[in-house]
Design an enzyme around this catalytic site. Structure first.
Site, PDB file in Angstrom:
ATOM      1  N   LYS A  82     -23.661  29.852 -38.779  1.00 47.73           N
ATOM      2  CA  LYS A  82     -24.582  29.302 -37.794  1.00 47.73           C
ATOM      3  C   LYS A  82     -23.986  29.467 -36.400  1.00 47.73           C
ATOM      4  CE  LYS A  82     -25.289  25.632 -35.630  1.00 47.73           C
ATOM      5  NZ  LYS A  82     -25.686  26.240 -34.339  1.00 47.73           N
ATOM      6  N   GLU A  86     -11.443  23.430 -35.433  1.00 45.16           N
ATOM      7  CA  GLU A  86     -10.792  23.883 -34.199  1.00 45.16           C
ATOM      8  C   GLU A  86     -11.531  23.208 -33.059  1.00 45.16           C
ATOM      9  OE1 GLU A  86      -8.239  25.938 -33.936  1.00 45.16           O
ATOM     10  OE2 GLU A  86      -8.174  26.837 -35.929  1.00 45.16           O
ATOM     11  N   CYS A 111     -10.905  26.691 -25.406  1.00 46.68           N
ATOM     12  CA  CYS A 111     -10.315  25.470 -25.961  1.00 46.68           C
ATOM     13  C   CYS A 111      -8.839  25.353 -25.608  1.00 46.68           C
ATOM     14  CB  CYS A 111     -10.527  25.406 -27.469  1.00 46.68           C
ATOM     15  SG  CYS A 111     -10.138  26.951 -28.297  1.00 46.68           S
ATOM     16  N   GLU A 116     -11.228  17.112 -21.310  1.00 46.56           N
ATOM     17  CA  GLU A 116     -11.464  18.551 -21.331  1.00 46.56           C
ATOM     18  C   GLU A 116     -12.624  18.859 -20.388  1.00 46.56           C
ATOM     19  OE1 GLU A 116     -13.151  20.472 -24.956  1.00 46.56           O
ATOM     20  OE2 GLU A 116     -11.513  21.886 -24.713  1.00 46.56           O
TER      21      GLU A 116
END
Ligand code: NAI
Ligand code: MG
Length: 483
Positions: free
Chosen positions: A185, A260, A294, A391
């Site tokens: 997906k 992750e 990331c 983040e």
């Protein structure tokens, strides 16, 4: 197909779901649209999978795994097919890179790097198909006791929009090498290259149902995949918030899981570092892919004695970055992927100013349309500031200082994340000591954002668990070692 799209690629990706080897419309007839972040123009509409389509894709994957040829194929034949798929991707790399730019907004030069790394991942894992050795175990008595490395089964792979094809490759290549079937997906913002991957896989002869692709939204298609009892493993890359939800849904089921998630990596410059090289690495570490990475080196820790010269050099370098049309090969920083992501960046940057950090942005000209954001540098940052803790996932660097190696370690580890870190020093012994003490899955020294399919990548703490890449990334797709 719009004018922008037409000038970038001569033909578009397939625009339907790929289930059981067939291109099919969504059962509901729903479509989702993707837009070019640099202009806001429509790129394409593709079928939008919902729960009933995910059911069909899982059923196709189940049939391919439980009764189809793929898991039973000679390993050497699986290897050959994966190698052919790598060749097919390589042959189409230019067009795939341009499609990736249309969906993501990333600079074409960087999309070309993604394509190289995608091909490398398929070639690397093709080699492992014939090397899934088990063990013989010397038990008491005249018996032969041994282990087999068997595929996990049906893998649900959910991937983000920042490296759409590469993140698909990091999951699909090892999963297929081991003989699994996959339901992939892609992110709703960036479905096109995943559909292309399905088309290429079919063309090189991957049996029906082994790779199914179902573009759709996370809350519907993604959640349906996570909950589906026919799925044996979920491999997810994305936000820590969604990763946590997935962890809760999977807990107590027999599904394996790798996650992750986010990061807030520290790049640490010591006074003895080669400063010009360090500054170049810092700039690449945070402004690559607009900082939508990331493992972006979003916190810079500089030893106090060199902070002024480092900041001076950083400002000079920032002023030379070319921000603009991502299809232009001279562009260094492209468009932010979506309005939502741009607003998140703007909100966090405003919080940095409000909390008293000092902002620097070069006076570069931004395009009039599209989701662009200036490369941004914050100095006078305190550890308590949101820009030092959260983040941002944008081209924003927060500079902090330290005096001693112990203080650098303390500050670098003072985060809920632990994906990666960077060290810049000419002292070998210091590199080894810091690498050991930094609570991060990957530590780079005198380089940054270096990826290779041979090497494991993954996080400590809230950055997730499990590894992708290398032998560890392979074993995540076999029983015995899966998690
Ligand atoms: P997200 O985590 O919502 O999306 C990533 C993938 O998960 C997409 O395919 C999405 O459709 C799917 N998803 C979303 N909700 C789901 C659910 N409930 N069940 C199953 N699948 C689901 O990330 P989003 O909203 O695109 O970005 C938000 C923030 O997440 C970013 O600003 C960034 O900080 C972080 N992020 C981190 C990434 C990484 O590489 N670690 C990648 C993308 C985002
Ligand atoms: Mg989300």
């Amino acid at each position: 197909m719009t004018a922008t799209t037409r000038t970038a690629v001569e033909r578009l990706a397939p625009d339907r779901l790929f289930i059981g080897g067939e291109w099919v419309d969504a059962r509901s007839g729903a479509r989702l649209a993707t837009y070019h972040p640099a202009t806001g123009e429509l790129v394409a509409e593709v079928a939008e999978a919902r729960e009933e389509d995910v059911d069909a894709a899982v059923a196709a994957a189940r049939a391919a795994f439980d009764a189809g040829p793929w898991p039973r194929l000679d390993a050497a034949d699986r290897a050959e097919l994966l190698w052919k798929l790598a060749d097919a991707i390589a042959a189409d790399a230019d067009r795939l890179a341009r499609l990736e730019v249309l969906d993501t907004g990333k600079p074409i030069r960087e999309a070309q790097i993604d394509l190289r790394e995608t091909v490398d991942a398929f070639r690397y894992y093709a080699g492992w198909a014939t090397k899934l050795h088990g063990q013989t175990i010397p038990v008491r008595g005249a018996v032969l006791n041994y282990t087999l490395r068997e595929p996990v089964g049906v893998v649900g792979a959910i991937i983000p929009w920042n490296f759409p094809l590469l993140m698909a490759a990091w999951k699909v290549a090892p999963a297929l090498a081991c003989g699994n079937a996959v339901v992939l997906k892609p992110a709703e913002q960036t479905p096109l290259t995943a559909l292309e991957l399905a088309a290429l896989a079919a063309r090189v002869g991957l049996p029906p149902g082994v790779l199914n692709v179902v573009p759709g939204y996370g809350e519907t298609a993604g959640a349906a995949l996570v909950r589906h009892p026919g799925v044996d493993k979920i491999a997810f890359t994305g936000s820590t918030a969604v990763g946590r939800q997935i962890g809760q849904l999977v807990a107590g089921t027999d599904k394996a899981l790798t996650l992750e998630l986010g990061g807030k990596a520290a790049n640490i410059i010591f006074e003895d570092a080669a400063l010009d090289q360090a500054v170049e690495g810092i700039v690449n570490g945070i402004y690559f892919n607009q900082g939508e990475v990331c493992c972006a080196g979003s916190r810079l820790l500089v030893q106090e004695s060199v902070v002024d010269v480092v900041i001076e050099k950083l400002k000079d370098r920032l002023a030379t970055l070319r921000v603009g049309d991502p299809l232009d090969k001279n562009t260094d920083v492209g468009a932010i992927n979506s309005r939502a992501q741009l607003e998140k960046i703007e909100e966090l940057v405003a919080s940095g100013v409000a909390e008293g950090a000092e902002i620097y942005q070069p006076a570069c000209q931004l395009p009039e349309r599209g989701y662009f954001f200036r490369p941004t540098l914050f100095t006078n940052v305190a550890q308590s500031h949101r820009i030092a803790r959260e983040e941002i996932f944008g081209p924003v660097l927060s500079v902090l200082t330290f005096r001693t190696p112990d203080e650098a370690i303390e500050k670098a580890n003072n985060t809920e994340y632990g994906l990666s870190a960077g060290i810049w020093t000419e002292k070998g012994s210091r590199i080894l000591e810091m690498a050991r003490r930094l609570r991060a899955g990957v530590v780079w020294a005198n380089t940054y954002n270096k990826f290779d399919p041979t090497s494991p990548f993954g996080g400590y703490k809230e950055s997730g668990f499990g590894r992708e890449g290398g032998l560890h990334g392979l074993l995540a797709y076999v029983r015995l070692e899966d998690r």
